[in-house]
Design a protein around this motif. Structure first.
Motif, PDB file in Angstrom:
ATOM      1  N   UNK A  10       0.642  -1.007  -0.144  1.00 28.71           N
ATOM      2  CA  UNK A  10       0.024   0.204   0.021  1.00 28.71           C
ATOM      3  C   UNK A  10       0.904   1.095   0.082  1.00 28.71           C
ATOM      4  N   UNK A  11       2.025   1.232   0.469  1.00 34.38           N
ATOM      5  CA  UNK A  11       2.785   2.253   0.403  1.00 34.38           C
ATOM      6  C   UNK A  11       3.403   2.521  -0.690  1.00 34.38           C
ATOM      7  N   UNK A  12       3.050   1.976  -1.910  1.00 26.53           N
ATOM      8  CA  UNK A  12       4.072   2.336  -3.100  1.00 26.53           C
ATOM      9  C   UNK A  12       2.746   2.759  -3.965  1.00 26.53           C
ATOM     10  N   UNK A  13       1.550   3.242  -3.299  1.00 24.00           N
ATOM     11  CA  UNK A  13       0.695   4.363  -3.810  1.00 24.00           C
ATOM     12  C   UNK A  13      -0.329   3.614  -4.899  1.00 24.00           C
ATOM     13  N   UNK A  14      -1.786   3.959  -4.614  1.00 21.86           N
ATOM     14  CA  UNK A  14      -2.578   3.273  -5.160  1.00 21.86           C
ATOM     15  C   UNK A  14      -2.730   2.408  -6.049  1.00 21.86           C
ATOM     16  N   UNK A  15      -1.863   2.915  -7.030  1.00 18.79           N
ATOM     17  CA  UNK A  15      -2.006   2.407  -8.905  1.00 18.79           C
ATOM     18  C   UNK A  15      -0.723   0.884  -9.012  1.00 18.79           C
ATOM     19  N   UNK A  16      -0.088   1.312  -8.482  1.00 21.44           N
ATOM     20  CA  UNK A  16       1.100  -0.531  -8.351  1.00 21.44           C
ATOM     21  C   UNK A  16       0.675  -1.153  -7.162  1.00 21.44           C
ATOM     22  N   UNK A  17       0.014  -0.510  -5.729  1.00 18.71           N
ATOM     23  CA  UNK A  17      -1.079  -1.800  -5.337  1.00 18.71           C
ATOM     24  C   UNK A  17      -2.178  -2.353  -5.772  1.00 18.71           C
ATOM     25  N   UNK A  18      -2.710  -1.776  -6.714  1.00 15.78           N
ATOM     26  CA  UNK A  18      -4.016  -2.034  -7.511  1.00 15.78           C
ATOM     27  C   UNK A  18      -3.316  -3.496  -8.101  1.00 15.78           C
ATOM     28  N   UNK A  19      -2.648  -2.656  -8.769  1.00 16.10           N
ATOM     29  CA  UNK A  19      -1.534  -3.407  -9.661  1.00 16.10           C
ATOM     30  C   UNK A  19      -1.331  -4.560  -8.924  1.00 16.10           C
ATOM     31  N   UNK A  20      -0.593  -4.934  -7.881  1.00 22.15           N
ATOM     32  CA  UNK A  20       0.284  -5.993  -7.549  1.00 22.15           C
ATOM     33  C   UNK A  20      -1.464  -7.188  -6.775  1.00 22.15           C
ATOM     34  N   UNK A  21      -2.191  -6.174  -6.376  1.00 19.45           N
ATOM     35  CA  UNK A  21      -3.598  -7.325  -6.453  1.00 19.45           C
ATOM     36  C   UNK A  21      -3.425  -6.779  -5.125  1.00 19.45           C
ATOM     37  N   UNK A  22      -3.394  -5.931  -4.911  1.00 15.32           N
ATOM     38  CA  UNK A  22      -4.307  -5.741  -3.441  1.00 15.32           C
ATOM     39  C   UNK A  22      -5.732  -4.341  -4.131  1.00 15.32           C
ATOM     40  N   UNK A  23      -6.792  -5.390  -2.406  1.00 11.12           N
ATOM     41  CA  UNK A  23      -7.555  -4.026  -3.166  1.00 11.12           C
ATOM     42  C   UNK A  23      -7.674  -2.259  -2.487  1.00 11.12           C
ATOM     43  N   UNK A  24      -7.074  -1.764  -3.044  1.00  7.50           N
ATOM     44  CA  UNK A  24      -7.352  -0.183  -2.831  1.00  7.50           C
ATOM     45  C   UNK A  24      -8.096   0.391  -1.612  1.00  7.50           C
TER      46      UNK A  24
END
Length: 123
Positions: A10-24
């Motif tokens: 999550x600390x990577x930002x919303x776009x990166x977190x979503x791209x990595x499979x985390x529901x932001x």
């Protein structure tokens, strides 16, 4: 503690977190609700020491020099214990209960908060 890997993503930002499979949105909302409940319970039990968490987190981040939550969370817990026990021992034995530890923590925490704001605005 179980969410430490998700917090790193999550600390990577919303776009990166979503791209990595985390529901932001769901994860951030759940974590904010958890944090607000924990702060409410600790304030009700201990008292209003508002800046203590900020002070300990900033101190732990400076000590371990990383933002990985697997290292930062135990370091913050140990720093919190050290500050509370060390401060209370200092005030009881060395200064003869001259003032309350909460007052000093609020003052120093406020200064650290202002310092972090000023340093953050320069970046």
């Amino acid at each position: 503690w179980r969410a430490r890997h998700v917090l790193d993503v999550i600390s990577l930002g919303p776009d990166t977190a979503t791209g990595l499979g985390v529901g932001w949105a769901g994860t951030v909302t759940g974590l904010l609700l958890l944090v607000s409940a924990l702060v409410a319970v600790s304030t009700a039990l201990v008292g209003p020491v508002a800046f203590f968490g900020l002070l300990v987190a900033a101190l732990a981040e400076r000590i371990v020099d990383t933002r990985r939550h697997g290292v930062l969370l135990p370091a913050a817990a140990l720093a919190g214990i050290a500050v509370l026990v060390g401060g209370q021992t200092l005030f009881q034995h060395a200064l003869g209960n001259a003032t309350a530890l909460g007052v000093v923590i609020e003052f120093v925490g406020g200064l650290v908060f202002l310092l972090l704001l000023v340093l953050g605005s320069r970046k």
